[in-house]
Each structure stands twice: as C-alpha cells, then as structure tokens.
Scaffold this active site. Structure first.
Site, PDB file in Angstrom:
ATOM      1  N   TYR A 165       0.818  -1.212   0.000  1.00  0.00           N
ATOM      2  CA  TYR A 165       0.000   0.000   0.000  1.00  0.00           C
ATOM      3  C   TYR A 165       0.856   1.268   0.000  1.00  0.00           C
ATOM      4  O   TYR A 165       0.680   2.135  -0.862  1.00  0.00           O
ATOM      5  CB  TYR A 165      -0.969  -0.033   1.183  1.00  0.00           C
ATOM      6  CG  TYR A 165      -2.111   0.952   1.079  1.00  0.00           C
ATOM      7  CD1 TYR A 165      -2.351   1.678  -0.086  1.00  0.00           C
ATOM      8  CD2 TYR A 165      -2.981   1.154   2.143  1.00  0.00           C
ATOM      9  CE1 TYR A 165      -3.394   2.576  -0.180  1.00  0.00           C
ATOM     10  CE2 TYR A 165      -4.032   2.056   2.062  1.00  0.00           C
ATOM     11  CZ  TYR A 165      -4.226   2.754   0.896  1.00  0.00           C
ATOM     12  OH  TYR A 165      -5.263   3.653   0.796  1.00  0.00           O
ATOM     13  N   GLU A 172       2.122   6.222  -7.285  1.00  0.00           N
ATOM     14  CA  GLU A 172       1.097   7.093  -7.850  1.00  0.00           C
ATOM     15  C   GLU A 172       1.457   8.561  -7.683  1.00  0.00           C
ATOM     16  O   GLU A 172       1.347   9.361  -8.624  1.00  0.00           O
ATOM     17  CB  GLU A 172      -0.253   6.793  -7.196  1.00  0.00           C
ATOM     18  CG  GLU A 172      -0.788   5.415  -7.525  1.00  0.00           C
ATOM     19  CD  GLU A 172      -2.047   5.086  -6.743  1.00  0.00           C
ATOM     20  OE1 GLU A 172      -2.765   6.021  -6.344  1.00  0.00           O
ATOM     21  OE2 GLU A 172      -2.330   3.890  -6.525  1.00  0.00           O
TER      22      GLU A 172
END
Length: 243
Positions: A165, A172
């Site tokens: 995560y 991103e």
C-alpha cells in the site's frame, strides 16, 4: 488510491448482513461473482506474466507500459462493475467508488494521456503493486465464494498490503508529480476564460489538489486495513466509533 482492501469480502462475500441477520446471496449472484473474480484474477495474472516476460526479453522497463497498456486498461476499467456489485454485497459504495475511480484516473488521465511519463520508474512501481495486490485480492474473493479459502491466500491478503500500500501510493504520487511539468506546459484538460461556459478549470492545480488529498486519506485507509488484519488474523474484537 492504491490497493483496494475493503473488508467484508468486497466482491467476494458469500453472505451479507441485513438488519442484524445474515442472508446468503442468490445462486445467480454468487455464480456471477465467481465468474467475475476468476476472470479478474486471470486478467491480472496475464498482465503480471506479460510484465515479467517483457523485462526478461528487453532487460529494461522502458516501453513496458506501452506493451501492457491494452490489458491494463481493459481489466482496470472492467473493475467499474464493482460499484454495481455493492448492491448485492456488503461493501461501501463510496469507498469502492473512490478506489476504483482513482485507479481509472491514474490509468486514463495520467499514464495514458501523458505519454512522456510512461517510462518513469514510478509507473512501473504502481503497476507491480497493483498487479500483486489484485491477483491476491481477486483470488481471495474467488476461494471465499467457493468456501475453500487456503490460509496462504488469506494471510497474503492481510499482510502484503503492509508494504504494497505505501509503495503503491508512492508510485502514484511520484507519477503525478512527474506529469506536472508537461501538464503545465501544454495546458491539457484545462479550460481558460473567456469561454462560452464561463467556467475556468486548471488541470495542473487539480493534480496538485489530488496529491494533497492523499495526506488525509492514506492514514485513514491504512489504519483501517491494519484493524481488519488484527480482526481477521488474530481474532481481535475491533470497535470502531461512528463518524
């Protein structure tokens, strides 16, 4: 925002709670969800194998996104059905919608639209994270629906995210950051005044806002997943306060 780890089975829950009681999904709904999750597992496996083969053959990540983009776009866009699935499984429409739309945004409005950043290492980072996450998640849902969940799959779903995560979020954010100079230079997706709609929109500043939105959202989702991990793997009773 990176991995989707909403607990309760997401698209793989065989049962859902209704007025304090559990009721089984209908045979047709269960059959469809099995088909969907098997297809998505296979799709992300194909994507993962294609990425490994590309790197072995080319010895570089340059050109990898272009090589796998059709498969990526199809299966990531196909995930929009998960919002529809919220009508029959115990999953938050809002959380699912945000997670799916953020992925589609990264694929279509960042990586696809800004070709200059497709060879960035950060793109490969979030692609690898997404691939491992989705293979694990959809296989978890599939086995759960079949009432035959191997412990390793269960363990992987509630442990891999601890590393994946943060890594996915980093990929991103770094990709959006790399896109900023090109967006500012070209003015893409921006709407300047004067125009017939009398509305102004600057995609460059919109992306900056998107980046800052990760600050409050990431800790909330991450700690939520940690609580789910303790509940599922260690049997802890987690009492969450209402908003």
């Amino acid at each position: 925002m990176a991995p989707s780890e909403e607990d309760g089975g997401g698209n793989g829950a065989v049962e859902e709670k209704e007025k304090g009681k559990k009721r089984k999904l209908g045979a047709l709904a269960t059959a469809w969800l099995i088909f969907y999750n098997v297809a998505m597992t296979a799709g992300w496996l194909v994507l993962g194998i294609a990425m490994v083969r590309f790197y072995i053959q080319k010895g570089t990540h340059r050109g990898l996104f272009r090589s796998v983009q059709k498969t990526l776009k199809f299966f990531q866009t196909f995930a929009l059905l998960e919002v529809v699935h919220c009508a029959v499984v115990r999953t938050s429409v809002l959380v699912t919608g945000v997670q799916v739309s953020s992925r589609i945004f990264m694929v279509w409005f960042i990586a696809h639209s800004i070709k200059q950043i497709q060879n960035e290492e950060s793109v490969i980072l979030f692609l690898v994270v997404w691939t491992v996450t989705e293979i694990t998640r959809y296989s978890f849902y599939t086995f759960n629906l079949l009432n035959h969940l191997p412990y390793f799959i269960k363990w992987a779903r509630y442990n891999f995210f601890i590393i994946l995560y943060p890594a996915g979020v980093a990929g991103e954010l770094l990709t959006i950051y790399a896109a900023l100079p090109y967006v500012k230079k070209t003015g893409m997706f921006s709407l300047r005044l004067p125009n017939k709609y009398n509305v102004s929109f600057d995609y460059y500043y919109f992306l900056i806002i998107v980046m800052f939105s990760y600050v409050p959202l990431f800790p909330q989702l991450y700690f939520h997943m940690l609580r789910q991990r303790r509940r599922v793997l260690h049997g802890e009773v987690i009492v969450e306060k209402d908003d």
